[in-house]
Design a protein around this motif. Structure first.
Motif, PDB file in Angstrom:
ATOM      1  N   ASN A  51       0.848  -1.183   0.000  1.00  0.00           N
ATOM      2  CA  ASN A  51       0.000   0.000   0.000  1.00  0.00           C
ATOM      3  C   ASN A  51       0.880   1.228   0.000  1.00  0.00           C
ATOM      4  O   ASN A  51       1.541   1.536   0.977  1.00  0.00           O
ATOM      5  CB  ASN A  51      -0.904  -0.011   1.236  1.00  0.00           C
ATOM      6  CG  ASN A  51      -1.785   1.237   1.275  1.00  0.00           C
ATOM      7  OD1 ASN A  51      -1.715   2.083   0.396  1.00  0.00           O
ATOM      8  ND2 ASN A  51      -2.612   1.329   2.304  1.00  0.00           N
ATOM      9  N   ASN A  52       0.894   1.920  -1.120  1.00  0.00           N
ATOM     10  CA  ASN A  52       1.796   3.058  -1.238  1.00  0.00           C
ATOM     11  C   ASN A  52       1.124   4.398  -1.032  1.00  0.00           C
ATOM     12  O   ASN A  52       1.604   5.416  -1.515  1.00  0.00           O
ATOM     13  CB  ASN A  52       2.457   3.040  -2.627  1.00  0.00           C
ATOM     14  CG  ASN A  52       3.503   1.968  -2.712  1.00  0.00           C
ATOM     15  OD1 ASN A  52       4.336   1.858  -1.837  1.00  0.00           O
ATOM     16  ND2 ASN A  52       3.423   1.147  -3.753  1.00  0.00           N
ATOM     17  N   ASN A  53       0.002   4.364  -0.331  1.00  0.00           N
ATOM     18  CA  ASN A  53      -0.695   5.627  -0.096  1.00  0.00           C
ATOM     19  C   ASN A  53       0.206   6.658   0.545  1.00  0.00           C
ATOM     20  O   ASN A  53       0.824   6.400   1.564  1.00  0.00           O
ATOM     21  CB  ASN A  53      -1.861   5.387   0.876  1.00  0.00           C
ATOM     22  CG  ASN A  53      -3.156   5.680   0.172  1.00  0.00           C
ATOM     23  OD1 ASN A  53      -3.173   6.280  -0.889  1.00  0.00           O
ATOM     24  ND2 ASN A  53      -4.248   5.232   0.766  1.00  0.00           N
ATOM     25  N   GLU A  54       0.257   7.835  -0.094  1.00  0.00           N
ATOM     26  CA  GLU A  54       1.042   8.923   0.490  1.00  0.00           C
ATOM     27  C   GLU A  54       2.489   8.541   0.779  1.00  0.00           C
ATOM     28  O   GLU A  54       3.074   9.064   1.733  1.00  0.00           O
ATOM     29  CB  GLU A  54       0.380   9.396   1.792  1.00  0.00           C
ATOM     30  CG  GLU A  54      -1.052   9.821   1.606  1.00  0.00           C
ATOM     31  CD  GLU A  54      -1.293  11.226   2.120  1.00  0.00           C
ATOM     32  OE1 GLU A  54      -1.945  12.000   1.400  1.00  0.00           O
ATOM     33  OE2 GLU A  54      -0.803  11.525   3.221  1.00  0.00           O
ATOM     34  N   CYS A  55       3.035   7.670  -0.008  1.00  0.00           N
ATOM     35  CA  CYS A  55       4.415   7.291   0.269  1.00  0.00           C
ATOM     36  C   CYS A  55       5.366   8.436  -0.012  1.00  0.00           C
ATOM     37  O   CYS A  55       6.537   8.376   0.303  1.00  0.00           O
ATOM     38  CB  CYS A  55       4.818   6.058  -0.533  1.00  0.00           C
ATOM     39  SG  CYS A  55       4.746   6.314  -2.313  1.00  0.00           S
ATOM     40  N   TRP A  56       4.866   9.494  -0.641  1.00  0.00           N
ATOM     41  CA  TRP A  56       5.719  10.640  -0.914  1.00  0.00           C
ATOM     42  C   TRP A  56       5.777  11.588   0.266  1.00  0.00           C
ATOM     43  O   TRP A  56       6.512  12.560   0.229  1.00  0.00           O
ATOM     44  CB  TRP A  56       5.209  11.400  -2.141  1.00  0.00           C
ATOM     45  CG  TRP A  56       3.749  11.684  -2.060  1.00  0.00           C
ATOM     46  CD1 TRP A  56       3.135  12.718  -1.449  1.00  0.00           C
ATOM     47  CD2 TRP A  56       2.700  10.868  -2.590  1.00  0.00           C
ATOM     48  NE1 TRP A  56       1.786  12.612  -1.573  1.00  0.00           N
ATOM     49  CE2 TRP A  56       1.486  11.488  -2.267  1.00  0.00           C
ATOM     50  CE3 TRP A  56       2.678   9.663  -3.309  1.00  0.00           C
ATOM     51  CZ2 TRP A  56       0.262  10.960  -2.636  1.00  0.00           C
ATOM     52  CZ3 TRP A  56       1.453   9.142  -3.672  1.00  0.00           C
ATOM     53  CH2 TRP A  56       0.253   9.783  -3.331  1.00  0.00           C
ATOM     54  N   LYS A  57       4.976  11.318   1.285  1.00  0.00           N
ATOM     55  CA  LYS A  57       4.930  12.277   2.385  1.00  0.00           C
ATOM     56  C   LYS A  57       6.281  12.482   3.069  1.00  0.00           C
ATOM     57  O   LYS A  57       6.688  13.611   3.296  1.00  0.00           O
ATOM     58  CB  LYS A  57       3.860  11.864   3.398  1.00  0.00           C
ATOM     59  CG  LYS A  57       3.565  12.960   4.390  1.00  0.00           C
ATOM     60  CD  LYS A  57       2.093  13.116   4.707  1.00  0.00           C
ATOM     61  CE  LYS A  57       1.821  14.371   5.531  1.00  0.00           C
ATOM     62  NZ  LYS A  57       2.894  14.737   6.444  1.00  0.00           N
ATOM     63  N   PRO A  58       7.012  11.406   3.391  1.00  0.00           N
ATOM     64  CA  PRO A  58       8.329  11.666   3.994  1.00  0.00           C
ATOM     65  C   PRO A  58       9.205  12.524   3.092  1.00  0.00           C
ATOM     66  O   PRO A  58      10.019  13.309   3.568  1.00  0.00           O
ATOM     67  CB  PRO A  58       8.935  10.268   4.163  1.00  0.00           C
ATOM     68  CG  PRO A  58       7.779   9.356   4.164  1.00  0.00           C
ATOM     69  CD  PRO A  58       6.730   9.976   3.305  1.00  0.00           C
ATOM     70  N   ILE A  59       9.014  12.393   1.794  1.00  0.00           N
ATOM     71  CA  ILE A  59       9.839  13.152   0.870  1.00  0.00           C
ATOM     72  C   ILE A  59       9.446  14.626   0.889  1.00  0.00           C
ATOM     73  O   ILE A  59      10.295  15.513   0.988  1.00  0.00           O
ATOM     74  CB  ILE A  59       9.731  12.566  -0.545  1.00  0.00           C
ATOM     75  CG1 ILE A  59      10.234  11.120  -0.527  1.00  0.00           C
ATOM     76  CG2 ILE A  59      10.501  13.398  -1.546  1.00  0.00           C
ATOM     77  CD1 ILE A  59      10.098  10.396  -1.822  1.00  0.00           C
ATOM     78  N   THR A  60       8.146  14.897   0.820  1.00  0.00           N
ATOM     79  CA  THR A  60       7.737  16.302   0.859  1.00  0.00           C
ATOM     80  C   THR A  60       8.089  16.913   2.207  1.00  0.00           C
ATOM     81  O   THR A  60       8.487  18.076   2.285  1.00  0.00           O
ATOM     82  CB  THR A  60       6.225  16.475   0.606  1.00  0.00           C
ATOM     83  OG1 THR A  60       5.520  15.611   1.479  1.00  0.00           O
ATOM     84  CG2 THR A  60       5.873  16.169  -0.828  1.00  0.00           C
ATOM     85  N   ASP A  61       7.958  16.114   3.250  1.00  0.00           N
ATOM     86  CA  ASP A  61       8.343  16.642   4.559  1.00  0.00           C
ATOM     87  C   ASP A  61       9.810  17.000   4.577  1.00  0.00           C
ATOM     88  O   ASP A  61      10.198  18.035   5.113  1.00  0.00           O
ATOM     89  CB  ASP A  61       8.065  15.601   5.659  1.00  0.00           C
ATOM     90  CG  ASP A  61       6.590  15.513   5.978  1.00  0.00           C
ATOM     91  OD1 ASP A  61       6.176  14.562   6.664  1.00  0.00           O
ATOM     92  OD2 ASP A  61       5.834  16.408   5.525  1.00  0.00           O
ATOM     93  N   TYR A  62      10.632  16.141   4.012  1.00  0.00           N
ATOM     94  CA  TYR A  62      12.064  16.420   4.006  1.00  0.00           C
ATOM     95  C   TYR A  62      12.357  17.712   3.280  1.00  0.00           C
ATOM     96  O   TYR A  62      13.111  18.565   3.750  1.00  0.00           O
ATOM     97  CB  TYR A  62      12.828  15.263   3.351  1.00  0.00           C
ATOM     98  CG  TYR A  62      14.296  15.520   3.232  1.00  0.00           C
ATOM     99  CD1 TYR A  62      14.855  15.996   2.043  1.00  0.00           C
ATOM    100  CD2 TYR A  62      15.154  15.323   4.315  1.00  0.00           C
ATOM    101  CE1 TYR A  62      16.206  16.256   1.940  1.00  0.00           C
ATOM    102  CE2 TYR A  62      16.504  15.585   4.208  1.00  0.00           C
ATOM    103  CZ  TYR A  62      17.019  16.052   3.023  1.00  0.00           C
ATOM    104  OH  TYR A  62      18.360  16.317   2.923  1.00  0.00           O
ATOM    105  N   ILE A  63      11.744  17.871   2.111  1.00  0.00           N
ATOM    106  CA  ILE A  63      12.000  19.081   1.326  1.00  0.00           C
ATOM    107  C   ILE A  63      11.558  20.316   2.107  1.00  0.00           C
ATOM    108  O   ILE A  63      12.269  21.321   2.180  1.00  0.00           O
ATOM    109  CB  ILE A  63      11.288  19.011  -0.035  1.00  0.00           C
ATOM    110  CG1 ILE A  63      11.889  17.872  -0.856  1.00  0.00           C
ATOM    111  CG2 ILE A  63      11.399  20.328  -0.775  1.00  0.00           C
ATOM    112  CD1 ILE A  63      11.239  17.682  -2.198  1.00  0.00           C
TER     113      ILE A  63
END
Lengths: 362, 376
Positions: B122-134
């Motif tokens: 389940n890859n829901n919102e898997c980009w969140k750690p990335i956007t948080d990092y940026i």
């Protein structure tokens, strides 16, 4: 077309591997191309340089500016009917020119200060000048903290202030000391001995030595300041400069023929003073320092030191209460070392948008 | 004459001040044409930095590509997890830093890796750690920039994100779209078609066209090359045009050296032939490298500073001032000078940004709904 000669297979697997690459193996990444990218951008944008001239009337300030930039950039040259009167109070007059050389464009602003030191009572005559300098810092700061700030903040900060010392041959006057003492704290000061063609070489050397001693004795740090030398190489070059300042200069915008060449100079009955001849005067050194070698450094010191000092004072001054307060900003924060250095967290003030530049009493 | 030479000349002259020097040539020459060199010299001394993020599922060849681009071996001691270990893995952010020097120019390169992205069931919102990092990097920079001691600000903002699209499908997948939409206003996104050696030239062309179409359709704002100056020469303009038409770049990377056509090159050896990484007819690696490093590195940094960061900053300030307006007792974590009573212009700006945010949120909701419906 499949290529048959090649690599000896290391494993029995159908896909043989070649030799592993290591580190910066043959080949060229090309990161030095970034210099060219920067240069192109800088050339497109152009540069800015703001230079202020301060000194009593008649010391050749306008002429020197014209000589430095080889064109009529001074206020007098631009004014249609130049009056020779001395103004009752000090005025600050800025003239800007767009000049270009070998594809490099520069917006040069010459800031003149007629009236300085010309009154009978010259007390506090540095105040309007300090106010002007601080006003430029304030304008820059306001733009920088704006929500919707410009990509390239227009830089009207005074990068360099040339202070003209009259060629008395003895020592600095109280006015010189007072002015330089105060202003060296907010702007890069480059003192010059004006109209140096009235001094013999021996008198000149003696005068310079005396001036250097007096600057030292009064704790006046003129450009290039010792504490801002970046590394040993800079220090070496700047030490040599510090041993030579103040430069004894002669300015001229008239050409004469000497030895078959056209040169800028002053013609007298006893000879022609060649402005760019370093055996005659030190104009060429001043020009090289200001323009050809240290111009960027002068701007950097203005931006990263004088302006930052102003900014820090300003930020501290405009916040009344100093109470440390943990941030309640939603994102996770890493505190960096800087927060430990900072003794107090700052509080937003409720003051209206109109701000006075910092006081200029020192 | 470059600045170093000039300084040396100055020193020379300072050492023997009374010698008459001939100064014929520089009659009308003032000398500020050396300014670019003076700036140049300073930058060479200081060196540059660049932060590159790579994102995409495991096995897309990200590490190999980074090694190929910068001729380094950043991932020497890496351990790859197996499927079981990956079940509970979350997206991590791992930074590798390497100092590269070439022809006297120093670059501090930081690669931000995002292992685990898109790998879960389940890859829901898997980009969140990335956007948080940026966002964190922006926040850090914002604080530093607003702080009192600005002498040595570290710029950790992400200048560019290479996003690896698998070559196996027929265009963008939902996770690709969602990821890029979540990031396109925070970082310069450069989409790449990974492992392009499994496609024939026709297939590549079709895939590129399809992806370009979908990028337009979904309103994804990938990094745009700046327009050429009108005074550039024709050759440059032609190259620039070709570059733009070639996106998204189809890339191949390699950590191994093979011999092809009598030369040693980076490549992949197959029974049916050798793929050369730097052969422009094989893949777009060279285009990517030239664009990323040799011609647009500075622009990528500029766009990050002038657009993405400024947007973040404006949003941040707006949030803070509206919070402060609500509650006078709250204190600001960073020093801000102006307004407790925002003036007309700022109010307008705040409203504009508010509306923009609302619109973006609506669009995202609609899209999510669409995709949800599709899956049903």
């Amino acid at each position: 077309k499949p290529h048959t000669d090649s690599v000896k297979p290391n494993h029995g697997s159908p896909q043989a591997k070649g030799d592993k690459t290591n580190g910066s193996d043959f080949g060229y990444v090309g990161i030095d191309a970034i210099l060219e990218q920067m240069r192109r951008k800088a050339m497109k944008q152009g540069f800015e340089f703001n230079i202020m001239v301060v000194g009593q009337s008649g010391l050749g300030k306008s002429t020197l500016m014209n000589t430095l930039f080889k064109s009529k950039v001074s206020r007098k040259s631009v004014q249609p009917n130049p009056e020779e009167r001395i103004p009752k109070t000090i005025e600050i007059k800025s003239i800007s020119h767009d000049i270009e050389e070998k594809g490099v464009r520069m917006k040069l602003t010459v800031i003149d200060t007629p009236g300085f030191g010309d009154q009978i009572n010259n007390e506090n005559c540095w105040q309007p000048i300090m106010k002007f300098i601080n006003d430029q810092y304030e304008a820059y700061l306001q733009e920088e903290i704006n929500i919707d700030r410009k990509k390239r903040i227009p830089d009207s900060r005074v990068h360099c202030c040339i202070y003209f010392i009259p060629p008395t041959g003895h020592c600095l006057r109280p006015l010189d000391v007072e002015f330089m003492r105060r202003l060296s704290k907010v702007v890069n000061i480059v003192p010059v001995i004006a109209k140096a063609d009235t001094l013999t070489l021996e008198e000149r050397d003696y005068f310079k030595q005396t001036i250097r001693e007096e600057l030292r004795a009064n704790g006046i740090d003129v450009y290039p300041q010792k504490e801002f030398d970046e590394d040993a190489e800079d220090r070496m070059i700047n030490d040599k400069i510090r041993e030579m300042i103040p430069f004894a200069v002669v300015g001229s915008d008239q050409e004469y023929q000497v030895n078959g060449k056209r040169i800028l100079g002053r013609k007298t009955k006893w000879g022609t003073i060649e402005v760019e001849n370093i055996a005659h005067c030190e104009f060429a050194y001043l020009r090289d320092l200001l323009i050809r070698t240290h111009m960027q450094n002068i701007k950097d010191i203005t931006g990263s030191i004088h302006y930052e000092t102003y900014r820090v004072r300003r930020l501290n001054e405009s916040n009344g209460h100093f109470t440390p307060h943990p941030s309640d900003h939603p994102a996770e924060l890493k505190t960096n070392g800087q927060h430990e250095e900072q003794p107090n967290a700052l509080q937003a003030n409720g003051v209206a948008a109109q701000h006075e530049a910092l006081s200029h009493e020192m | 004459m470059d600045a170093i030479m000039l300084q040396e000349k100055l020193v020379e002259r300072l050492l023997c001040p009374r010698v008459r020097t001939a100064r014929q040539k520089e009659k009308q020459y003032v000398g500020f044409a050396t300014l670019p060199n003076q700036v140049h010299r300073k930058s060479v001394k200081k060196g540059f930095d660049f932060t590159l993020m790579v994102a995409g599922e495991s096995g897309m060849g990200k590490s190999t590509l980074v090694n190929s681009l910068f001729l380094t071996d950043l991932y020497k001691d890496r351990k790859l997890l197996n499927a079981e270990e990956r079940i509970n893995q979350t997206v991590e952010i791992i930074k590798h830093t390497v100092d590269i020097e070439e022809k006297g120019v120093k670059l501090k390169l930081t690669i931000v890796d995002t292992p685990g992205f898109g790998d879960a069931v389940n890859n829901n919102e898997c980009w969140k750690p990335i956007t948080d990092y940026i966002d964190q990097q922006f926040e850090q920079y914002f604080r530093d920039e607003s702080g009192l001691n600005r002498k040595n600000i570290q710029d950790n903002r992400v200048h560019c994100c290479l996003y690896f699209i698998p070559p196996f499908g027929h265009g963008l997948r939902p996770v690709d779209v969602e990821f890029m939409k979540a990031l396109h206003e925070k970082v310069n996104i450069i989409p790449l078609i990974a492992k392009a050696d499994c496609l024939t030239p026709n297939e590549i062309k079709k895939l590129k066209d399809r992806i370009r179409e979908e990028i337009d359709k979904f309103g994804i704002k990938v990094y745009q090359f700046p327009e050429c100056d009108s005074d550039e020469d024709e050759e440059f303009k032609q190259l620039d045009k070709e570059l733009k038409e070639c996106t998204p770049f189809a890339v191949i990377g390699s950590n191994t050296v093979v011999e092809a056509r009598g030369q040693r090159v980076r490549g992949r050896l197959y029974p049916w032939g050798i793929v050369e990484v730097e052969n422009q007819s094989h893949c777009d690696f060279v285009k990517l490298r030239n664009m990323l490093i040799r011609s647009h590195m500075h622009d990528l940094k500029d766009v990050t500073c002038d657009v993405h960061y400024e947007n973040y900053r404006a949003q941040c300030i707006q949030e803070m001032t509206s919070k402060l307006a609500q509650d006078n007792r709250m204190e600001s974590p960073i020093p801000i000078l102006p307004l407790s009573t925002p003036d007309v212009d700022t109010e307008k700006l705040i409203k504009m940004k508010d509306e923009e945010l609302k619109r973006m949120q609506e669009m995202l909701n609609k899209m999510q709904q669409q995709m949800h419906d599709k899956e049903q």
